[in-house]
Design a protein around this motif. Structure first.
Motif, PDB file in Angstrom:
ATOM      1  N   ARG A 103      13.530 -24.607   1.153  1.00  0.00           N
ATOM      2  CA  ARG A 103      12.730 -25.306   2.161  1.00  0.00           C
ATOM      3  C   ARG A 103      12.166 -26.623   1.646  1.00  0.00           C
ATOM      4  NH1 ARG A 103       9.174 -21.319   4.991  1.00  0.00           N
ATOM      5  NH2 ARG A 103      11.025 -21.091   6.305  1.00  0.00           N
ATOM      6  N   TYR A 104      11.972 -26.743   0.322  1.00  0.00           N
ATOM      7  CA  TYR A 104      11.404 -27.957  -0.257  1.00  0.00           C
ATOM      8  C   TYR A 104      12.204 -28.384  -1.480  1.00  0.00           C
ATOM      9  CZ  TYR A 104       7.413 -26.372   2.499  1.00  0.00           C
ATOM     10  OH  TYR A 104       6.620 -25.937   3.523  1.00  0.00           O
ATOM     11  N   VAL A 105      12.341 -29.695  -1.646  1.00  0.00           N
ATOM     12  CA  VAL A 105      12.930 -30.289  -2.843  1.00  0.00           C
ATOM     13  C   VAL A 105      11.966 -31.361  -3.326  1.00  0.00           C
ATOM     14  CG1 VAL A 105      14.866 -31.580  -3.811  1.00  0.00           C
ATOM     15  CG2 VAL A 105      15.282 -29.845  -2.046  1.00  0.00           C
ATOM     16  N   VAL A 106      11.627 -31.330  -4.597  1.00  0.00           N
ATOM     17  CA  VAL A 106      10.732 -32.330  -5.179  1.00  0.00           C
ATOM     18  C   VAL A 106      11.548 -33.261  -6.071  1.00  0.00           C
ATOM     19  CG1 VAL A 106       8.728 -32.721  -6.664  1.00  0.00           C
ATOM     20  CG2 VAL A 106       8.765 -30.752  -5.119  1.00  0.00           C
ATOM     21  N   ASN A 107      11.389 -34.566  -5.882  1.00  0.00           N
ATOM     22  CA  ASN A 107      11.967 -35.562  -6.786  1.00  0.00           C
ATOM     23  C   ASN A 107      10.906 -35.973  -7.801  1.00  0.00           C
ATOM     24  OD1 ASN A 107      13.714 -37.283  -4.090  1.00  0.00           O
ATOM     25  ND2 ASN A 107      14.413 -35.589  -5.331  1.00  0.00           N
ATOM     26  N   THR A 108      11.141 -35.716  -9.086  1.00  0.00           N
ATOM     27  CA  THR A 108      10.145 -36.084 -10.095  1.00  0.00           C
ATOM     28  C   THR A 108      10.063 -37.594 -10.297  1.00  0.00           C
ATOM     29  OG1 THR A 108      11.764 -35.768 -11.875  1.00  0.00           O
ATOM     30  CG2 THR A 108      10.310 -33.900 -11.342  1.00  0.00           C
ATOM     31  N   HIS A 109      11.206 -38.309 -10.095  1.00  0.00           N
ATOM     32  CA  HIS A 109      11.205 -39.768 -10.223  1.00  0.00           C
ATOM     33  C   HIS A 109      12.500 -40.314  -9.635  1.00  0.00           C
ATOM     34  CE1 HIS A 109      13.163 -38.278 -13.889  1.00  0.00           C
ATOM     35  NE2 HIS A 109      13.709 -39.474 -14.080  1.00  0.00           N
ATOM     36  N   PHE A 110      12.695 -41.629  -9.713  1.00  0.00           N
ATOM     37  CA  PHE A 110      13.767 -42.262  -8.939  1.00  0.00           C
ATOM     38  C   PHE A 110      15.110 -42.325  -9.646  1.00  0.00           C
ATOM     39  CE2 PHE A 110      12.560 -45.977 -11.445  1.00  0.00           C
ATOM     40  CZ  PHE A 110      13.751 -46.686 -11.569  1.00  0.00           C
ATOM     41  N   HIS A 111      15.221 -41.874 -10.879  1.00  0.00           N
ATOM     42  CA  HIS A 111      16.480 -42.028 -11.602  1.00  0.00           C
ATOM     43  C   HIS A 111      17.598 -41.215 -10.971  1.00  0.00           C
ATOM     44  CE1 HIS A 111      14.412 -43.539 -15.508  1.00  0.00           C
ATOM     45  NE2 HIS A 111      14.662 -44.519 -14.652  1.00  0.00           N
ATOM     46  N   PHE A 112      18.794 -41.786 -11.002  1.00  0.00           N
ATOM     47  CA  PHE A 112      19.958 -41.255 -10.290  1.00  0.00           C
ATOM     48  C   PHE A 112      20.292 -39.821 -10.659  1.00  0.00           C
ATOM     49  CE2 PHE A 112      21.303 -43.310 -14.159  1.00  0.00           C
ATOM     50  CZ  PHE A 112      22.273 -42.476 -14.692  1.00  0.00           C
ATOM     51  N   ASP A 113      20.091 -39.441 -11.906  1.00  0.00           N
ATOM     52  CA  ASP A 113      20.483 -38.097 -12.324  1.00  0.00           C
ATOM     53  C   ASP A 113      19.526 -37.023 -11.818  1.00  0.00           C
ATOM     54  OD1 ASP A 113      18.683 -39.394 -14.085  1.00  0.00           O
ATOM     55  OD2 ASP A 113      19.106 -37.973 -15.689  1.00  0.00           O
ATOM     56  N   HIS A 114      18.442 -37.433 -11.182  1.00  0.00           N
ATOM     57  CA  HIS A 114      17.449 -36.478 -10.685  1.00  0.00           C
ATOM     58  C   HIS A 114      17.393 -36.403  -9.161  1.00  0.00           C
ATOM     59  CE1 HIS A 114      15.325 -35.626 -14.553  1.00  0.00           C
ATOM     60  NE2 HIS A 114      15.942 -36.746 -14.868  1.00  0.00           N
TER      61      HIS A 114
END
Length: 287
Positions: A103-114
């Motif tokens: 239901r949720y996805v968190v992006n820790t930062h903007f780098h492509f591999d994340h």
């Protein structure tokens, strides 16, 4: 906080609670380009009950780790990997540890591999990140820079080197190993060519808290470090911290970092109550 229109309740402390939405149906997502691989793409390392670290096995290029937090009724993932293929593979293989929907996805930062797997998630899955992360992805910055050029821009050269190596191989075992690597790299190229940078749909500036069943999940920004928008995920009751690349077991990439501020940010992180760290690269640790 900003983002997509959500049924949210505002608490006076400034914390937002996202209410339930219709979760993702994994069966509804078609395999994206580059998602062909043999065996398992991930190993799931259990950190605590219903908390896992998903680490790539090497059969499919996935880039970073993911944290898997299985709640009472749903799943929250931290980071979406290097491509739609990597994100899709994780959804498929999650079936081995849970039948609950993401239901949720968190992006820790903007780098492509994340976060270059964000695009596979339909609008009924909330993708959450810092305001800075959304700004960087929306402006195309996740597909540029020295790290992107070094890891993604050189894939065609690696493919050409492998093809030459196969032609020059003097024995069958060497040739077979190179052919296997060639398949992985060709899938990697197809997967990254299919990326459409997709920013978070929900953003935070300093803090956002989810309450999923009996679990409290804190999303926190303590200052600039690895990037200008590093979000960490804190499970206070479980004393677990998911740190992305802000804090790893080794030296993280510093090309987009704010070095003096990074030290100050980590000092603020140290004020939290935690025992276990799940980093974006490397195995989870407690020391």
């Amino acid at each position: 906080m900003q983002g997509s229109m959500l049924p949210v309740s505002l608490i006076l402390s400034g914390v937002f609670v996202l209410s339930a939405c219709q979760p993702i149906s994994r069966d509804a997502i078609e395999p994206p380009p580059g998602a062909e691989y043999d065996g398992a793409a991930f190993t799931f390392h259990q950190v605590q009950e219903n908390i896992y670290q998903a680490v790539g096995t090497g059969t499919l290029a996935v880039g970073a780790n993911a944290a898997v937090i299985i709640n009472e009724d749903d799943v929250l993932l931290v980071d979406s990997h290097i491509s739609p293929a990597g994100a899709w593979a994780l959804l498929e293989e999650l079936r081995a540890i849970t039948t609950k929907p993401v239901r949720y996805v968190v992006n820790t930062h903007f780098h492509f591999d994340h976060l270059h797997g964000n695009q596979i998630y339909p609008g009924n899955v909330e993708v959450i990140g810092h305001e800075f992360t959304r700004e960087m992805v929306a402006s195309g910055r996740s597909k540029s820079g020295r790290a992107y050029d070094a890891f993604i821009g050189t894939i065609p050269d690696r493919i050409a080197d492998l093809r030459r190596g196969i032609e020059e191989a003097s024995d069958d075992s060497t040739r077979a190993a190179l052919e296997n690597q060639l398949v992985i790299q060709e899938n990697y190229l197809a997967a990254t060519d299919a990326v459409v940078p997709t920013p978070p749909t929900v953003t935070l500036s300093e803090r956002l808290t989810l309450f999923r069943g009996g679990r409290e999940i804190r999303l926190l920004f303590f200052g600039r470090g690895h990037t200008g928008g590093d979000v960490i995920v804190h499970l206070p009751a479980e004393r677990v911290l998911v740190t992305g690349d802000l804090l790893t077991s080794g030296l993280p990439y510093m090309g987009d970092g704010f070095l003096t501020e990074w030290v100050e940010t980590l000092e603020r992180v140290k004020t939290l109550e935690f025992e276990t760290i799940i980093p974006g690269h490397g195995r989870w640790f407690t020391d």
